[in-house]
Design an enzyme around this catalytic site. Structure first.
Site, PDB file in Angstrom:
ATOM      1  N   ARG A   1      55.611  42.587  32.928  1.00  0.00           N
ATOM      2  CA  ARG A   1      56.442  43.262  33.914  1.00  0.00           C
ATOM      3  C   ARG A   1      57.685  43.845  33.267  1.00  0.00           C
ATOM      4  O   ARG A   1      58.511  44.454  33.958  1.00  0.00           O
ATOM      5  CB  ARG A   1      56.887  42.247  34.947  1.00  0.00           C
TER       6      ARG A   1
ATOM      7  N   ARG B   1      55.160  34.913  52.816  1.00  0.00           N
ATOM      8  CA  ARG B   1      56.027  34.660  51.664  1.00  0.00           C
ATOM      9  C   ARG B   1      57.471  35.012  52.009  1.00  0.00           C
ATOM     10  O   ARG B   1      57.727  36.024  52.643  1.00  0.00           O
ATOM     11  CB  ARG B   1      55.565  35.510  50.471  1.00  0.00           C
TER      12      ARG B   1
ATOM     13  N   ARG C   1      51.452  40.724  55.320  1.00  0.00           N
ATOM     14  CA  ARG C   1      50.694  39.874  54.390  1.00  0.00           C
ATOM     15  C   ARG C   1      50.843  38.384  54.748  1.00  0.00           C
ATOM     16  O   ARG C   1      51.921  37.926  55.080  1.00  0.00           O
ATOM     17  CB  ARG C   1      51.170  40.091  52.954  1.00  0.00           C
TER      18      ARG C   1
ATOM     19  N   ARG D   1      62.919  43.957  45.383  1.00  0.00           N
ATOM     20  CA  ARG D   1      61.750  43.892  44.481  1.00  0.00           C
ATOM     21  C   ARG D   1      61.334  45.294  44.033  1.00  0.00           C
ATOM     22  O   ARG D   1      60.952  45.494  42.880  1.00  0.00           O
ATOM     23  CB  ARG D   1      60.581  43.193  45.181  1.00  0.00           C
TER      24      ARG D   1
ATOM     25  N   LYS E   1      47.579  44.846  43.787  1.00  0.00           N
ATOM     26  CA  LYS E   1      47.096  44.297  42.502  1.00  0.00           C
ATOM     27  C   LYS E   1      46.259  43.039  42.725  1.00  0.00           C
ATOM     28  O   LYS E   1      45.174  42.901  42.182  1.00  0.00           O
ATOM     29  CB  LYS E   1      48.288  43.939  41.581  1.00  0.00           C
TER      30      LYS E   1
HETATM   31  P1  AP5 Z   1      48.395  42.511  47.422  1.00  0.00           P
HETATM   32  O1  AP5 Z   1      47.049  42.717  46.849  1.00  0.00           O
HETATM   33  O2  AP5 Z   1      48.799  41.117  47.740  1.00  0.00           O
HETATM   34  O3  AP5 Z   1      49.500  43.252  46.535  1.00  0.00           O
HETATM   35  P2  AP5 Z   1      50.124  42.892  45.147  1.00  0.00           P
HETATM   36  O4  AP5 Z   1      50.284  44.185  44.420  1.00  0.00           O
HETATM   37  O5  AP5 Z   1      49.353  41.807  44.478  1.00  0.00           O
HETATM   38  O6  AP5 Z   1      51.548  42.405  45.671  1.00  0.00           O
HETATM   39  P3  AP5 Z   1      52.504  41.233  45.241  1.00  0.00           P
HETATM   40  O7  AP5 Z   1      53.633  41.270  46.250  1.00  0.00           O
HETATM   41  O8  AP5 Z   1      51.778  39.946  45.130  1.00  0.00           O
HETATM   42  O9  AP5 Z   1      53.006  41.704  43.919  1.00  0.00           O
HETATM   43  P4  AP5 Z   1      54.291  41.354  43.247  1.00  0.00           P
HETATM   44  O10 AP5 Z   1      53.991  42.018  41.998  1.00  0.00           O
HETATM   45  O11 AP5 Z   1      55.573  41.727  43.869  1.00  0.00           O
HETATM   46  O12 AP5 Z   1      54.356  39.758  43.382  1.00  0.00           O
HETATM   47  P5  AP5 Z   1      53.861  38.592  42.417  1.00  0.00           P
HETATM   48  O13 AP5 Z   1      53.221  37.583  43.275  1.00  0.00           O
HETATM   49  O14 AP5 Z   1      53.136  39.095  41.247  1.00  0.00           O
HETATM   50  O15 AP5 Z   1      48.506  43.418  48.727  1.00  0.00           O
HETATM   51  C1  AP5 Z   1      49.640  43.382  49.551  1.00  0.00           C
HETATM   52  C2  AP5 Z   1      49.191  43.372  51.029  1.00  0.00           C
HETATM   53  O16 AP5 Z   1      48.620  44.630  51.359  1.00  0.00           O
HETATM   54  C3  AP5 Z   1      48.123  42.319  51.314  1.00  0.00           C
HETATM   55  O17 AP5 Z   1      48.346  41.757  52.571  1.00  0.00           O
HETATM   56  C4  AP5 Z   1      46.811  43.103  51.292  1.00  0.00           C
HETATM   57  O18 AP5 Z   1      45.831  42.522  52.126  1.00  0.00           O
HETATM   58  C5  AP5 Z   1      47.254  44.492  51.759  1.00  0.00           C
HETATM   59  N1  AP5 Z   1      46.509  45.543  51.083  1.00  0.00           N
HETATM   60  C6  AP5 Z   1      46.089  45.553  49.793  1.00  0.00           C
HETATM   61  N2  AP5 Z   1      45.433  46.707  49.530  1.00  0.00           N
HETATM   62  C7  AP5 Z   1      45.472  47.432  50.689  1.00  0.00           C
HETATM   63  C8  AP5 Z   1      44.980  48.710  51.063  1.00  0.00           C
HETATM   64  N3  AP5 Z   1      44.321  49.507  50.212  1.00  0.00           N
HETATM   65  N4  AP5 Z   1      45.223  49.128  52.299  1.00  0.00           N
HETATM   66  C9  AP5 Z   1      45.904  48.341  53.177  1.00  0.00           C
HETATM   67  N5  AP5 Z   1      46.367  47.120  52.883  1.00  0.00           N
HETATM   68  C10 AP5 Z   1      46.163  46.679  51.670  1.00  0.00           C
HETATM   69  O19 AP5 Z   1      55.286  38.065  41.891  1.00  0.00           O
HETATM   70  C11 AP5 Z   1      56.215  37.455  42.761  1.00  0.00           C
HETATM   71  C12 AP5 Z   1      57.507  37.210  42.021  1.00  0.00           C
HETATM   72  O20 AP5 Z   1      57.260  36.323  40.902  1.00  0.00           O
HETATM   73  C13 AP5 Z   1      58.164  38.447  41.391  1.00  0.00           C
HETATM   74  O21 AP5 Z   1      58.965  39.134  42.301  1.00  0.00           O
HETATM   75  C14 AP5 Z   1      58.962  37.797  40.257  1.00  0.00           C
HETATM   76  O22 AP5 Z   1      60.160  37.211  40.723  1.00  0.00           O
HETATM   77  C15 AP5 Z   1      58.051  36.677  39.777  1.00  0.00           C
HETATM   78  N6  AP5 Z   1      57.168  37.107  38.667  1.00  0.00           N
HETATM   79  C16 AP5 Z   1      55.804  37.206  38.697  1.00  0.00           C
HETATM   80  N7  AP5 Z   1      55.342  37.648  37.518  1.00  0.00           N
HETATM   81  C17 AP5 Z   1      56.426  37.836  36.732  1.00  0.00           C
HETATM   82  C18 AP5 Z   1      56.597  38.326  35.412  1.00  0.00           C
HETATM   83  N8  AP5 Z   1      55.550  38.721  34.660  1.00  0.00           N
HETATM   84  N9  AP5 Z   1      57.855  38.412  34.925  1.00  0.00           N
HETATM   85  C19 AP5 Z   1      58.924  38.008  35.655  1.00  0.00           C
HETATM   86  N10 AP5 Z   1      58.839  37.561  36.914  1.00  0.00           N
HETATM   87  C20 AP5 Z   1      57.593  37.480  37.450  1.00  0.00           C
END
Ligand code: AP5
Length: 210
Positions: free
Chosen positions: A88, A156, A123, A167, A13
């Site tokens: 979410r 992270r 990552r 997660r 994402k």
């Molecule tokens: P990346 O693009 O970083 O993936 P992502 O989907 O953004 O992953 P996140 O782990 O950031 O999502 P998340 O939803 O768990 O965490 P968030 O930070 O929002 O890609 C991942 C890796 O793969 C990278 O290294 C990239 O380079 C690689 N990659 C990407 N595309 C690729 C491809 N096609 N091929 C190969 N490699 C690839 O949230 C963190 C925490 O915050 C949550 O767990 C929760 O506790 C809290 N939180 C955040 N938002 C909320 C909410 N709305 N409500 C409640 N809690 C929340």
């Protein structure tokens, strides 16, 4: 255009949000990045969020709804925005509707659970500007240093394998039902995440036009 990016942790994402941001010149808003920034700054909200994030659980709805409510009033959202990681839960989606926010499209990036662990273990992130890298798929120009702001890249804590499993469980239980929520509204577009980032981006851009 007002967009939401849905998908499991590590589905890509954040990576696709950056590409859309460059293409459409609209801000990418990541609740995860905002919460990590609050944690790094040691704010009260950051301290509150830390225990949930480190355990792979969701931060309480009222906290993230408050963050988004305020962020969407900013000037740079006037021509559109990309929500990465919000909503979410169904209550978060309902809160967005109740704010009177019109969403044009929801892009759901699908990646099987088996592939997620490998992606997340490689990552590396910049805690200062939020840029994301991968030890294999997206290397920075200088190892361990952010291309964008020059800060140090780190792993992270919630990308450790045990937390990734938690997660994923949280995602399937609480976030996946949003697919049905937006499908009913006719605005859900599904993108199959590819091995190559550029291939996923091509499918994402196509989904924006459908
Ligand atoms: P990346 O693009 O970083 O993936 P992502 O989907 O953004 O992953 P996140 O782990 O950031 O999502 P998340 O939803 O768990 O965490 P968030 O930070 O929002 O890609 C991942 C890796 O793969 C990278 O290294 C990239 O380079 C690689 N990659 C990407 N595309 C690729 C491809 N096609 N091929 C190969 N490699 C690839 O949230 C963190 C925490 O915050 C949550 O767990 C929760 O506790 C809290 N939180 C955040 N938002 C909320 C909410 N709305 N409500 C409640 N809690 C929340």
């Amino acid at each position: 255009m007002n967009l939401i990016l849905l998908g499991a942790p590590g589905a890509g994402k954040g990576t696709q949000a950056e590409k859309i941001c460059e293409k459409l010149s609209i801000p990418a808003i990541s609740t995860g990045n905002m919460l990590r920034e609050a944690m790094a700054n040691g704010t009260e909200m950051g301290l509150q969020a830390k225990s949930f994030i480190d355990a792979g659980k969701l931060v309480p709805d009222e906290v993230v709804i408050g963050i988004i409510r305020e962020r969407l009033t900013a000037e740079d959202c006037r021509n559109g925005f990309i929500l990465d990681g919000f909503p979410r839960t169904i209550p978060q989606a309902e809160a967005l509707d109740n704010m009177g926010v019109r969403i044009d499209k929801v892009i759901d990036i699908e990646v099987p659970d088996e592939k997620i662990a490998a992606r997340l273990s490689g990552r590396r992130v910049c805690l200062k500007c939020g840029a994301t890298y991968h030890t294999e798929y997206k290397k920075p120009k200088t190892e361990g240093v952010c291309d964008v702001c020059g800060d140090e890249l780190v792993q992270r804590k919630d990308d450790m394998p045990e937390t990734v499993l938690d997660r994923l469980k949280t995602y399937h239980e609480q976030t996946e039902p949003l697919k049905g929520y937006y499908e009913k509204k006719g605005i859900l577009r599904v993108v199959e995440g590819q091995e190559d980032v550029a291939d996923t981006t091509a499918l994402t851009f196509k989904a924006l036009e459908d």
